[in-house]
Design a protein around this motif. Structure first.
Motif, PDB file in Angstrom:
ATOM      1  N   VAL A  94      37.570  34.406  27.577  1.00  0.00           N
ATOM      2  CA  VAL A  94      36.580  34.988  28.802  1.00  0.00           C
ATOM      3  C   VAL A  94      36.246  33.220  29.413  1.00  0.00           C
ATOM      4  O   VAL A  94      35.753  33.237  30.368  1.00  0.00           O
ATOM      5  N   GLY A  95      36.060  32.171  27.766  1.00  0.00           N
ATOM      6  CA  GLY A  95      35.466  30.944  29.153  1.00  0.00           C
ATOM      7  C   GLY A  95      36.495  30.212  29.928  1.00  0.00           C
ATOM      8  O   GLY A  95      36.177  29.759  31.207  1.00  0.00           O
ATOM      9  N   LEU A  96      37.916  30.846  29.617  1.00  0.00           N
ATOM     10  CA  LEU A  96      38.884  30.290  30.598  1.00  0.00           C
ATOM     11  C   LEU A  96      39.152  30.427  31.336  1.00  0.00           C
ATOM     12  O   LEU A  96      38.505  30.456  33.139  1.00  0.00           O
ATOM     13  N   ILE A  97      38.830  31.994  31.820  1.00  0.00           N
ATOM     14  CA  ILE A  97      38.773  32.691  32.738  1.00  0.00           C
ATOM     15  C   ILE A  97      37.557  32.272  33.769  1.00  0.00           C
ATOM     16  O   ILE A  97      37.488  31.885  34.880  1.00  0.00           O
ATOM     17  N   LEU A  98      35.995  32.038  33.028  1.00  0.00           N
ATOM     18  CA  LEU A  98      34.739  31.686  33.771  1.00  0.00           C
ATOM     19  C   LEU A  98      35.026  30.917  34.263  1.00  0.00           C
ATOM     20  O   LEU A  98      34.694  29.990  35.481  1.00  0.00           O
ATOM     21  N   SER A  99      36.131  29.611  33.549  1.00  0.00           N
ATOM     22  CA  SER A  99      36.013  27.936  34.140  1.00  0.00           C
ATOM     23  C   SER A  99      37.636  28.247  35.382  1.00  0.00           C
ATOM     24  O   SER A  99      36.332  27.667  36.473  1.00  0.00           O
ATOM     25  N   LEU A 100      38.915  28.698  35.667  1.00  0.00           N
ATOM     26  CA  LEU A 100      39.025  28.690  36.196  1.00  0.00           C
ATOM     27  C   LEU A 100      38.247  29.651  37.835  1.00  0.00           C
ATOM     28  O   LEU A 100      38.222  29.366  38.933  1.00  0.00           O
ATOM     29  N   GLN A 101      37.182  30.537  37.686  1.00  0.00           N
ATOM     30  CA  GLN A 101      36.175  31.154  38.679  1.00  0.00           C
ATOM     31  C   GLN A 101      35.553  30.065  39.181  1.00  0.00           C
ATOM     32  O   GLN A 101      35.693  30.296  40.652  1.00  0.00           O
ATOM     33  N   ASP A 102      35.057  29.200  38.192  1.00  0.00           N
ATOM     34  CA  ASP A 102      34.274  28.243  39.072  1.00  0.00           C
ATOM     35  C   ASP A 102      34.675  27.230  39.543  1.00  0.00           C
ATOM     36  O   ASP A 102      34.221  26.826  40.803  1.00  0.00           O
ATOM     37  N   ILE A 103      36.275  26.963  39.338  1.00  0.00           N
ATOM     38  CA  ILE A 103      36.806  25.744  40.160  1.00  0.00           C
ATOM     39  C   ILE A 103      37.393  26.790  40.905  1.00  0.00           C
ATOM     40  O   ILE A 103      37.993  25.805  41.900  1.00  0.00           O
ATOM     41  N   GLY A 104      37.240  28.375  41.486  1.00  0.00           N
ATOM     42  CA  GLY A 104      38.057  28.581  42.726  1.00  0.00           C
ATOM     43  C   GLY A 104      38.893  29.321  42.870  1.00  0.00           C
ATOM     44  O   GLY A 104      39.228  30.025  43.810  1.00  0.00           O
ATOM     45  N   PHE A 105      39.826  30.203  41.694  1.00  0.00           N
ATOM     46  CA  PHE A 105      40.812  30.224  41.323  1.00  0.00           C
ATOM     47  C   PHE A 105      40.334  32.162  41.964  1.00  0.00           C
ATOM     48  O   PHE A 105      38.897  32.739  40.763  1.00  0.00           O
ATOM     49  N   SER A 106      40.597  33.555  42.317  1.00  0.00           N
ATOM     50  CA  SER A 106      40.171  34.656  42.204  1.00  0.00           C
ATOM     51  C   SER A 106      40.968  35.254  41.261  1.00  0.00           C
ATOM     52  O   SER A 106      41.772  34.442  40.182  1.00  0.00           O
ATOM     53  N   LEU A 107      40.510  36.728  40.763  1.00  0.00           N
ATOM     54  CA  LEU A 107      41.040  37.311  39.856  1.00  0.00           C
ATOM     55  C   LEU A 107      42.468  37.385  39.839  1.00  0.00           C
ATOM     56  O   LEU A 107      43.601  37.463  39.018  1.00  0.00           O
ATOM     57  N   ARG A 108      43.081  37.485  41.172  1.00  0.00           N
ATOM     58  CA  ARG A 108      44.099  37.756  41.276  1.00  0.00           C
ATOM     59  C   ARG A 108      45.525  36.541  40.971  1.00  0.00           C
ATOM     60  O   ARG A 108      46.344  37.155  40.847  1.00  0.00           O
ATOM     61  N   GLU A 109      44.534  35.824  41.730  1.00  0.00           N
ATOM     62  CA  GLU A 109      45.521  33.827  40.761  1.00  0.00           C
ATOM     63  C   GLU A 109      44.900  33.809  39.871  1.00  0.00           C
ATOM     64  O   GLU A 109      46.453  33.755  39.173  1.00  0.00           O
ATOM     65  N   LEU A 110      44.436  34.109  39.092  1.00  0.00           N
ATOM     66  CA  LEU A 110      44.073  34.255  37.894  1.00  0.00           C
ATOM     67  C   LEU A 110      45.338  35.537  37.075  1.00  0.00           C
ATOM     68  O   LEU A 110      45.995  35.091  35.648  1.00  0.00           O
ATOM     69  N   LYS A 111      45.325  36.420  37.507  1.00  0.00           N
ATOM     70  CA  LYS A 111      46.706  37.168  36.559  1.00  0.00           C
ATOM     71  C   LYS A 111      47.470  36.307  36.602  1.00  0.00           C
ATOM     72  O   LYS A 111      48.417  36.858  36.244  1.00  0.00           O
ATOM     73  N   GLY A 112      48.191  36.207  37.672  1.00  0.00           N
ATOM     74  CA  GLY A 112      49.358  35.048  38.126  1.00  0.00           C
ATOM     75  C   GLY A 112      49.242  34.257  37.663  1.00  0.00           C
ATOM     76  O   GLY A 112      50.458  33.665  37.031  1.00  0.00           O
TER      77      GLY A 112
END
Length: 186
Positions: A94-112
């Motif tokens: 969850v922390g990784l997801i939040l950090s990557l969202q803060d960086i600017g990754f969309s949920l779609r990009e995170l899935k990728g």
């Protein structure tokens, strides 16, 4: 069960119990964060958390955790009496997801990103390179906007900014098809 589904299950299990996430969780704990509602939960690495406990520990709504699970960002937890039970390593995910969202990754990009982590290291790298180029473009646009606003504030043209020759050149370049950040360099 199809090969695709069983492959996803294997990846989810691997992601859930990945020792790297346990190490990340330990590093996060050892960085001396101030105690907050989200960091006050003392969780042992082998302990299972309910969705409510995971939500409180991370500051993420339970609805978001369920949605991330549905998208495949958060591995499907085990069930105990029908209740979701997440391993402690889920906090680091969850922390990784939040950090990557803060960086600017969309949920779609995170899935990728999560998918490419297991399937194709080159795809992971390519996604990062695209995001870096996108951020460079956004930075250039923001800097151009800042320059335009600063010029508007500092412009000493006696008849105002709409009669300023510098501003007129930027407008002409923009009307000729140049993006704002390029119009400032003409």
């Amino acid at each position: 069960m199809s090969d695709n589904v069983s492959g996803q299950t294997a990846r989810s299990a691997e992601l859930t119990y990945d020792p790297g996430y346990h190490a990340l969780l330990e590093r996060l704990r050892s960085h001396g964060r101030q105690s907050t509602a989200s960091s006050a939960l003392d969780v042992k690495p082998d302990e299972l958390l309910t969705i409510g406990e995971l939500a409180r520990a991370t500051g993420v709504a339970t609805s978001a955790l369920r949605y991330w699970e549905e998208l495949g960002l958060l591995p499907a937890p085990t069930r105990v009496s029908g209740q979701r039970r997440y391993p402690a390593s889920a906090m680091a995910i969850v922390g990784l997801i939040l950090s990557l969202q803060d960086i600017g990754f969309s949920l779609r990009e995170l899935k990728g990103l999560i998918t490419s982590r297991y399937e194709d290291a080159d795809a992971w790298r390519e996604l990062h390179q695209r995001k870096l180029a996108e951020l460079d473009e956004r930075i250039a646009r923001a800097q151009a906007a800042r320059t335009a606003i600063a010029h508007g504030l500092a412009c000493r043209h006696p008849e105002g900014i709409f009669h300023c020759p510098t501003f007129a050149r930027v407008i002409a370049a923009r009307l000729a098809g140049s993006p704002l950040h390029e119009a400032h360099t003409h």
